[in-house]
Enzyme design. Sequence first.
Site, PDB file in Angstrom:
ATOM      1  N   GLU A 254      -3.376  11.923 -21.796  1.00 27.72           N
ATOM      2  CA  GLU A 254      -4.010  10.595 -21.804  1.00 27.72           C
ATOM      3  C   GLU A 254      -3.632   9.836 -23.072  1.00 27.72           C
ATOM      4  O   GLU A 254      -3.372   8.637 -23.048  1.00 27.72           O
ATOM      5  CB  GLU A 254      -5.536  10.732 -21.745  1.00 27.72           C
ATOM      6  CG  GLU A 254      -6.063  11.431 -20.502  1.00 27.72           C
ATOM      7  CD  GLU A 254      -6.255  12.936 -20.704  1.00 27.72           C
ATOM      8  OE1 GLU A 254      -5.380  13.590 -21.333  1.00 27.72           O
ATOM      9  OE2 GLU A 254      -7.276  13.448 -20.236  1.00 27.72           O
TER      10      GLU A 254
ATOM     11  N   GLU B 208       2.312  20.072 -26.245  1.00 26.73           N
ATOM     12  CA  GLU B 208       1.734  21.081 -27.132  1.00 26.73           C
ATOM     13  C   GLU B 208       2.674  21.408 -28.281  1.00 26.73           C
ATOM     14  O   GLU B 208       3.862  21.073 -28.246  1.00 26.73           O
ATOM     15  CB  GLU B 208       1.404  22.349 -26.327  1.00 26.73           C
ATOM     16  CG  GLU B 208       0.328  22.088 -25.284  1.00 26.73           C
ATOM     17  CD  GLU B 208      -0.036  23.330 -24.476  1.00 26.73           C
ATOM     18  OE1 GLU B 208       0.655  24.367 -24.585  1.00 26.73           O
ATOM     19  OE2 GLU B 208      -1.025  23.245 -23.724  1.00 26.73           O
TER      20      GLU B 208
ATOM     21  N   CYS C 101     -10.019  12.240 -26.141  1.00 30.22           N
ATOM     22  CA  CYS C 101      -9.402  11.246 -25.252  1.00 30.22           C
ATOM     23  C   CYS C 101     -10.424  10.200 -24.826  1.00 30.22           C
ATOM     24  O   CYS C 101     -10.102   9.012 -24.731  1.00 30.22           O
ATOM     25  CB  CYS C 101      -8.796  11.923 -24.031  1.00 30.22           C
ATOM     26  SG  CYS C 101      -7.241  12.775 -24.418  1.00 30.22           S
TER      27      CYS C 101
HETATM   28 ZN    ZN Z   1      -7.629  14.953 -24.420  1.00 34.12          ZN
END
Ligand code: ZN
Length: 132
Positions: free
Chosen positions: A56, A45, A88
Amino acid sequence: MSDYKKLRELALKTAGFAHSPYSKAKVGAAIETEDGTLFGGCNVENSSFGGTTCAEQVAIFKAVSEGKKRIKRVYVYTEAGWPPCGICRQIMSEFALPQMEVIISDSQGNESVKSLQDLLPLAFTPDEYNKR
Ligand code: ZN
């Protein structure tokens, strides 16, 4: 015992490296490429939220940057068993082998196996460019 023991171990290990001071969520991903190589990733983050990257994506980008572009399995671990986000899923579709498995798991050891078709019907894939 999980059929995906090595993937689970790697996903849990990488979840421990998560940089998630904002959501407090620890996400771990492990992918297996066509030749059996494993790559792990965690969520990273950023205080400017647009700079955040999912676990991922980290795992997939690590594989691609090592020349491995065909993915056989994606194992995703969160405490509560969260599924991969839409971005993702789209990134997975770029590198997925036709029968790629996505295993969604939680801290209790539950594992749900999905196909990319389950998760992203009507995906926009590289094949679309061949239809022009
Ligand atoms: Zn994601």
